[in-house]
Design an enzyme around this catalytic site. Structure first.
Site, short mmCIF file in Angstrom:
data_model
loop_
_atom_site.label_atom_id
_atom_site.label_comp_id
_atom_site.label_asym_id
_atom_site.label_seq_id
_atom_site.Cartn_x
_atom_site.Cartn_y
_atom_site.Cartn_z
N HIS A 102 0.88 -1.17 0.00
CA HIS A 102 0.00 0.00 0.00
C HIS A 102 0.92 1.22 0.00
O HIS A 102 1.99 1.19 0.63
CB HIS A 102 -0.84 0.11 1.27
N ASP A 105 2.21 2.06 3.40
CA ASP A 105 3.12 1.11 4.06
C ASP A 105 4.56 1.55 3.85
O ASP A 105 5.39 1.45 4.74
CB ASP A 105 3.08 -0.30 3.43
N GLU A 233 -10.78 -6.75 -4.57
CA GLU A 233 -10.61 -7.81 -3.57
C GLU A 233 -11.86 -7.89 -2.71
O GLU A 233 -12.11 -7.02 -1.87
CB GLU A 233 -9.37 -7.49 -2.72
N GLU A 269 -9.25 -13.66 -1.56
CA GLU A 269 -8.48 -13.95 -0.33
C GLU A 269 -9.19 -15.01 0.51
O GLU A 269 -10.40 -14.92 0.79
CB GLU A 269 -8.30 -12.66 0.48
N HIS A 272 -11.12 -13.97 3.68
CA HIS A 272 -12.30 -13.18 3.33
C HIS A 272 -13.43 -14.11 2.87
O HIS A 272 -14.59 -13.88 3.18
CB HIS A 272 -11.98 -12.17 2.23
N ASP A 297 -4.91 -13.75 -2.67
CA ASP A 297 -4.28 -13.40 -1.40
C ASP A 297 -4.42 -14.64 -0.53
O ASP A 297 -5.50 -14.95 -0.02
CB ASP A 297 -4.99 -12.21 -0.73
N ASP A 308 -10.52 -11.75 10.71
CA ASP A 308 -9.54 -11.97 9.65
C ASP A 308 -8.18 -12.19 10.30
O ASP A 308 -7.40 -11.25 10.45
CB ASP A 308 -9.56 -10.69 8.78
N ASP A 310 -5.67 -13.85 9.24
CA ASP A 310 -4.56 -13.80 8.28
C ASP A 310 -3.42 -14.73 8.64
O ASP A 310 -2.25 -14.34 8.62
CB ASP A 310 -4.02 -12.36 8.14
N ASP A 340 -0.97 -12.79 1.93
CA ASP A 340 -1.52 -11.71 2.75
C ASP A 340 -1.70 -12.31 4.14
O ASP A 340 -2.81 -12.55 4.60
CB ASP A 340 -2.84 -11.21 2.16
C1 XLS Z 1 -7.43 -6.68 4.35
C2 XLS Z 1 -7.02 -6.89 2.96
C3 XLS Z 1 -5.89 -6.00 2.51
C4 XLS Z 1 -5.79 -5.98 1.02
C5 XLS Z 1 -5.01 -4.86 0.46
O1 XLS Z 1 -8.15 -7.48 4.94
O2 XLS Z 1 -6.72 -8.23 2.79
O3 XLS Z 1 -4.70 -6.40 3.10
O4 XLS Z 1 -5.25 -7.16 0.54
O5 XLS Z 1 -5.55 -3.63 0.77
NI NI Z 2 -5.79 -9.05 1.06
NI NI Z 3 -7.56 -9.58 4.50
#
Ligand code: XLS
Ligand code: NI
Ligand code: NI
Length: 437
Positions: A102, A105, A233, A269, A272, A297, A308, A310, A340
């Site tokens: 991003h 970031d 996404e 993702e 998600h 992702d 989430d 991750d 991700d």
């Molecule tokens: C957040 C998203 C984010 C996107 C990019 O949950 O996964 O990381 O991949 O903005």
């Molecule tokens: Ni993501």
């Molecule tokens: Ni995410």
């Protein structure tokens, strides 16, 4: 010699399934071919900047825990430069070919947009140099339109036109730098494009505004000659109660309604998908079936935690299904497999970043080989074909070709008594799958 942030880690090598070395690949062998294509090219693995380098391990109940030597610096911009060096050192040692970021970031926001953009330009120059030095490429860039308080009610869907303008400016700049870094794609994740309460929300108007922003992005992309692929996404919620890009099907409907479908693909993702009450396999199959699978992702959630999380993908079954869908889609074009994912809050050492990615890459490598085996074995495809055998009869073909109507079908139904459809054979399918895994 530039400073090393991972001095005790050497280049991660493939040692094969019998290796017991923690810092080695047991299954991911970049140059090994599966179905005629190297693993490297199948996956186009990417390491994301936000979790790897910026995520300190904070959770809703406490601050970060990770040891992150790249943050030790006299000022923000020196830290930003060091962090870029650390990420490229990490990726080079790990052997991933791509990265994702991003805008905020890689370079922190300053007091004004002009100053923020100047900072970003400075860091992007450094990133460009590091890309040239290492051969690592940008999979996709994106704009963070959700962290700053100005985006509390969304960006493209904000109640404030001034906030919308700021978001537009940020997208414009993010597109420019993604082009400069030769990004293969650009992602729109609508973190706060949704609502917390319908009582105070004009949903139709917000969706119209979001579409306007995306059309502006498409126009600008053409104007500057950026040839990367645009991705949306999907995510159903979090931080919002409801996000408009809920899942693949909701994104598809949105893109169709606003005449954007030719300009976008999806970045799906795993966590998600599960937050939406789907499996990742479901989301991928929907995308593949509609020519929308662009990028992935990869991560996973925890069935006992409802957010989430991750986590790194280590569930072989799930990853096999991902690889089956990916093969069905004919592989990635502009997209790739971005982790991700973040290390757990108690995994505090820099080396944990390596263990995490090695595990994810090895799991996917095994999964790919199994998916290829499933394809070559052919039994699952054959059994599926058999279930639909009735559609290859003259009746089935006539219906599929649109030669039938309700009255004609009624005439056929009156002459034929149909008892039930053929067996689903789910258990047999599962047995075959298990045999091949
Ligand atoms: C957040 C998203 C984010 C996107 C990019 O949950 O996964 O990381 O991949 O903005
Ligand atoms: Ni993501
Ligand atoms: Ni995410």
């Amino acid at each position: 010699m530039p400073k090393s942030y991972f001095p005790n880690v050497k280049e991660i090598k493939y040692e094969g399934p019998t290796s017991k070395k923690p810092l080695a690949f047991k299954h991911y062998n970049a140059n090994e071919k599966v179905l005629g294509k190297t693993m490297r090219d199948h996956f186009r693995f990417a390491a994301c900047y936000w979790h790897c380098m910026k995520g300190a391990g904070g959770d809703p109940f406490g601050p970060g825990t990770r040891i992150m030597p790249w943050n030790d610096a006299p000022d923000e911009m020196t830290a930003a430069e060091q962090t870029m060096h650390a990420h490229f050192e990490f990726m080079t040692k790990l052997g991933v070919g791509f990265w994702c970021f991003h805008d905020r970031d890689i370079s922190p926001e300053a007091g004004s947009l002009a100053e923020t953009n100047k900072r970003l330009d400075h860091i992007v120059k450094l990133a460009g140099k590091m890309q040239r030095d290492t051969g690592i490429k940008l999979l996709w860039g994106t704009a963070n339109l959700f962290s700053h308080p100005r985006y509390m009610s969304g960006a493209g869907t904000s109640v404030s036109a001034k906030v919308f303008a700021h978001a537009a400016a940020q997208v414009k700049k993010a597109l420019e730098v993604t082009k400069e870094l030769k990004g293969s794609g650009y992602v729109f994740w609508g973190g706060r494009e949704g609502y917390d309460s319908l009582l105070n929300t004009d949903m139709g108007r917000e969706l119209d505004h979001l579409a306007l922003l995306l059309h502006m992005a498409v126009d600008y992309k053409k104007k500057i000659g950026f040839r990367g692929q645009f991705f949306i996404e999907p995510k159903p919620k979090e931080p919002t109660k409801h996000q408009y890009d809920f899942d693949a099907a909701a994104c598809h409907a949105f893109l169709m309604k606003y005449d954007l479908v030719k300009d976008f693909m999806l970045n799906i993702e795993t966590n998600h998908a599960t937050l939406a009450g789907h499996s990742m396999h479901h989301e991928l199959e929907y995308a593949v079936g509609n020519n929308l699978l662009g990028s992935i992702d990869a991560n996973r959630g925890d069935t006992l935690i409802g957010w989430d999380t991750d986590q790194f993908p280590t569930d072989l079954y799930d990853c096999v299904m991902v690889c089956c869908s990916l093969l069905k889609a004919g592989g990635f074009k502009a997209g790739g497999l971005n982790f991700d994912a973040k290390v757990r809050r108690q995994s505090i050492d820099p080396v944990d970043l390596f263990y995490a990615h090695i595990g994810g890459m090895d799991t996917f490598a095994r999964a790919l080989k199994i998916a290829a085996k499933i394809q070559m074995d052919g039994r699952i495809a054959k059994l599926t074909g058999e279930r639909y055998a009735g559609w290859s009869t003259p009746l089935g073909r006539d219906i599929e070709k649109g030669k039938m109507n309700l009255a004609k079908l009624e005439a056929i139904a009156l002459k034929n008594n149909v008892d039930r459809a053929p067996s689903g054979r789910q258990e047999l399918f599962e047995n075959v799958l298990n045999e091949l895994i």
